[in-house]
Design a protein around this motif. Structure first.
Motif, PDB file in Angstrom:
ATOM      1  N   ASP A 184      62.224   3.957  73.885  1.00 14.04           N
ATOM      2  CA  ASP A 184      61.551   3.129  72.884  1.00 14.04           C
ATOM      3  C   ASP A 184      60.048   3.350  73.023  1.00 14.04           C
ATOM      4  O   ASP A 184      59.436   2.883  73.970  1.00 14.04           O
ATOM      5  N   ASP A 185      59.482   4.084  72.087  1.00 14.97           N
ATOM      6  CA  ASP A 185      58.033   4.295  72.067  1.00 14.97           C
ATOM      7  C   ASP A 185      57.453   3.393  70.980  1.00 14.97           C
ATOM      8  O   ASP A 185      57.942   3.373  69.845  1.00 14.97           O
ATOM      9  N   VAL A 186      56.424   2.653  71.330  1.00 17.30           N
ATOM     10  CA  VAL A 186      55.788   1.741  70.379  1.00 17.30           C
ATOM     11  C   VAL A 186      54.446   2.338  69.967  1.00 17.30           C
ATOM     12  O   VAL A 186      53.633   2.711  70.812  1.00 17.30           O
ATOM     13  N   TYR A 187      54.248   2.414  68.656  1.00 14.09           N
ATOM     14  CA  TYR A 187      53.025   2.981  68.089  1.00 14.09           C
ATOM     15  C   TYR A 187      52.344   1.949  67.200  1.00 14.09           C
ATOM     16  O   TYR A 187      53.002   1.101  66.598  1.00 14.09           O
ATOM     17  N   GLN A 188      51.042   2.066  67.106  1.00 13.39           N
ATOM     18  CA  GLN A 188      50.267   1.263  66.159  1.00 13.39           C
ATOM     19  C   GLN A 188      50.280   2.010  64.827  1.00 13.39           C
ATOM     20  O   GLN A 188      49.936   3.197  64.768  1.00 13.39           O
ATOM     21  N   THR A 189      50.693   1.313  63.762  1.00 18.83           N
ATOM     22  CA  THR A 189      50.720   1.908  62.430  1.00 18.83           C
ATOM     23  C   THR A 189      50.109   0.920  61.452  1.00 18.83           C
ATOM     24  O   THR A 189      49.928  -0.257  61.775  1.00 18.83           O
ATOM     25  N   LEU A 190      49.808   1.402  60.249  1.00 20.05           N
ATOM     26  CA  LEU A 190      49.304   0.506  59.205  1.00 20.05           C
ATOM     27  C   LEU A 190      50.479  -0.101  58.457  1.00 20.05           C
ATOM     28  O   LEU A 190      51.417   0.614  58.076  1.00 20.05           O
ATOM     29  N   ARG A 191      50.433  -1.397  58.254  1.00 19.91           N
ATOM     30  CA  ARG A 191      51.457  -2.085  57.464  1.00 19.91           C
ATOM     31  C   ARG A 191      51.398  -1.540  56.042  1.00 19.91           C
ATOM     32  O   ARG A 191      50.324  -1.355  55.483  1.00 19.91           O
ATOM     33  N   TYR A 192      52.570  -1.296  55.463  1.00 18.09           N
ATOM     34  CA  TYR A 192      52.638  -0.748  54.111  1.00 18.09           C
ATOM     35  C   TYR A 192      51.879  -1.654  53.139  1.00 18.09           C
ATOM     36  O   TYR A 192      52.087  -2.861  53.099  1.00 18.09           O
ATOM     37  N   GLY A 193      50.984  -1.065  52.372  1.00 18.81           N
ATOM     38  CA  GLY A 193      50.256  -1.805  51.351  1.00 18.81           C
ATOM     39  C   GLY A 193      49.046  -2.578  51.851  1.00 18.81           C
ATOM     40  O   GLY A 193      48.448  -3.333  51.092  1.00 18.81           O
ATOM     41  N   SER A 194      48.684  -2.423  53.124  1.00 13.89           N
ATOM     42  CA  SER A 194      47.515  -3.149  53.637  1.00 13.89           C
ATOM     43  C   SER A 194      46.847  -2.334  54.745  1.00 13.89           C
ATOM     44  O   SER A 194      47.296  -1.250  55.096  1.00 13.89           O
ATOM     45  N   ASN A 195      45.799  -2.876  55.281  1.00 11.54           N
ATOM     46  CA  ASN A 195      45.114  -2.234  56.403  1.00 11.54           C
ATOM     47  C   ASN A 195      45.427  -2.919  57.720  1.00 11.54           C
ATOM     48  O   ASN A 195      44.769  -2.671  58.722  1.00 11.54           O
ATOM     49  N   ALA A 196      46.416  -3.785  57.729  1.00 10.59           N
ATOM     50  CA  ALA A 196      46.799  -4.487  58.954  1.00 10.59           C
ATOM     51  C   ALA A 196      47.507  -3.520  59.899  1.00 10.59           C
ATOM     52  O   ALA A 196      48.375  -2.752  59.481  1.00 10.59           O
ATOM     53  N   ILE A 197      47.132  -3.543  61.173  1.00 11.45           N
ATOM     54  CA  ILE A 197      47.767  -2.692  62.171  1.00 11.45           C
ATOM     55  C   ILE A 197      48.926  -3.455  62.798  1.00 11.45           C
ATOM     56  O   ILE A 197      48.775  -4.602  63.215  1.00 11.45           O
ATOM     57  N   VAL A 198      50.096  -2.806  62.826  1.00 14.60           N
ATOM     58  CA  VAL A 198      51.315  -3.429  63.361  1.00 14.60           C
ATOM     59  C   VAL A 198      51.960  -2.481  64.375  1.00 14.60           C
ATOM     60  O   VAL A 198      51.695  -1.278  64.367  1.00 14.60           O
ATOM     61  N   ASN A 199      52.808  -3.031  65.217  1.00 15.36           N
ATOM     62  CA  ASN A 199      53.580  -2.223  66.162  1.00 15.36           C
ATOM     63  C   ASN A 199      54.817  -1.670  65.469  1.00 15.36           C
ATOM     64  O   ASN A 199      55.518  -2.407  64.775  1.00 15.36           O
ATOM     65  N   THR A 200      55.079  -0.405  65.675  1.00 14.96           N
ATOM     66  CA  THR A 200      56.261   0.252  65.119  1.00 14.96           C
ATOM     67  C   THR A 200      57.018   0.919  66.258  1.00 14.96           C
ATOM     68  O   THR A 200      56.435   1.645  67.056  1.00 14.96           O
ATOM     69  N   HIS A 201      58.331   0.658  66.312  1.00 16.17           N
ATOM     70  CA  HIS A 201      59.191   1.238  67.345  1.00 16.17           C
ATOM     71  C   HIS A 201      59.782   2.547  66.844  1.00 16.17           C
ATOM     72  O   HIS A 201      60.343   2.601  65.746  1.00 16.17           O
ATOM     73  N   ILE A 202      59.690   3.579  67.659  1.00 16.58           N
ATOM     74  CA  ILE A 202      60.349   4.858  67.400  1.00 16.58           C
ATOM     75  C   ILE A 202      61.298   5.090  68.575  1.00 16.58           C
ATOM     76  O   ILE A 202      60.863   5.190  69.717  1.00 16.58           O
ATOM     77  N   TYR A 203      62.582   5.163  68.252  1.00 21.76           N
ATOM     78  CA  TYR A 203      63.612   5.226  69.291  1.00 21.76           C
ATOM     79  C   TYR A 203      64.178   6.627  69.472  1.00 21.76           C
ATOM     80  O   TYR A 203      64.149   7.453  68.555  1.00 21.76           O
ATOM     81  N   ASN A 204      64.751   6.841  70.632  1.00 18.05           N
ATOM     82  CA  ASN A 204      65.604   7.986  70.888  1.00 18.05           C
ATOM     83  C   ASN A 204      67.031   7.437  70.855  1.00 18.05           C
ATOM     84  O   ASN A 204      67.365   6.526  71.626  1.00 18.05           O
TER      85      ASN A 204
END
Length: 169
Positions: A145-165
């Motif tokens: 489970d790698d957690v990345y900072q991404t932009l929330r769709y439609g805004s400039n808010a930064i959110v955590n996004t999980h990318i799994y194996n």
């Protein structure tokens, strides 16, 4: 203690205030959005794809003239390490998720995507229905489970996004 999946589906529909319905023909007949953000997985979680599942859809825009629907199935998730069991909505495209991380200033970094043997199996098929047919009855384990900072769709808010194996068990 075995979780009763059928009861969970009934509860899901009943608790949704009418926004979750069965998909006619029990097929993934439209675009399938990845909506896993509200129910993150943990390393060690094992997802069981049922032999017989119902394709359900949730209305993401109940007040819109033309609704935006997200298709999913209900699955059991067990984690022997934490001794937990639960049911969750499983959006098939979470096996092929792509994200675009950003740095602290919001500058886009190289894209990242899910990996693993289950992802390889899922993405080797031409349609979602074919991929899910191949995965029926199989178990998929979250091994990373790698957690990345991404932009929330439609805004400039930064959110955590999980990318799994995701690996087949």
């Amino acid at each position: 203690m075995k979780i009763e999946l059928a009861q969970s589906i009934i509860d899901e529909i009943n608790n949704s205030k009418g926004t979750v319905t069965k998909v006619e023909g029990n097929k993934f007949n439209r675009a399938v959005r990845n909506m896993d953000a509200g129910d993150p997985l943990s390393v060690g979680d094992v997802i069981t794809i049922p032999e017989n599942y119902e394709v359900l859809q949730v209305n993401l825009t109940p007040d819109a003239e033309v609704p935006t629907m997200a298709l999913f199935i209900m699955v059991e998730v067990q984690n022997k390490e934490t001794e937990t069991e639960r049911n969750m909505r499983f959006f098939p495209n979470q096996l092929a998720k792509v994200a675009f991380p950003v740095d602290a200033d919001g500058k886009r970094l190289p894209k990242v995507k899910t990996t693993g043997t289950a992802t390889k199996e899922y993405t080797s098929h031409a349609t979602i229905d074919e991929a899910m047919e191949a995965l029926k009855g199989k178990q998929i384990k979250v091994t990373k489970d790698d957690v990345y900072q991404t932009l929330r769709y439609g805004s400039n808010a930064i959110v955590n996004t999980h990318i799994y194996n995701y690996d087949l068990v």
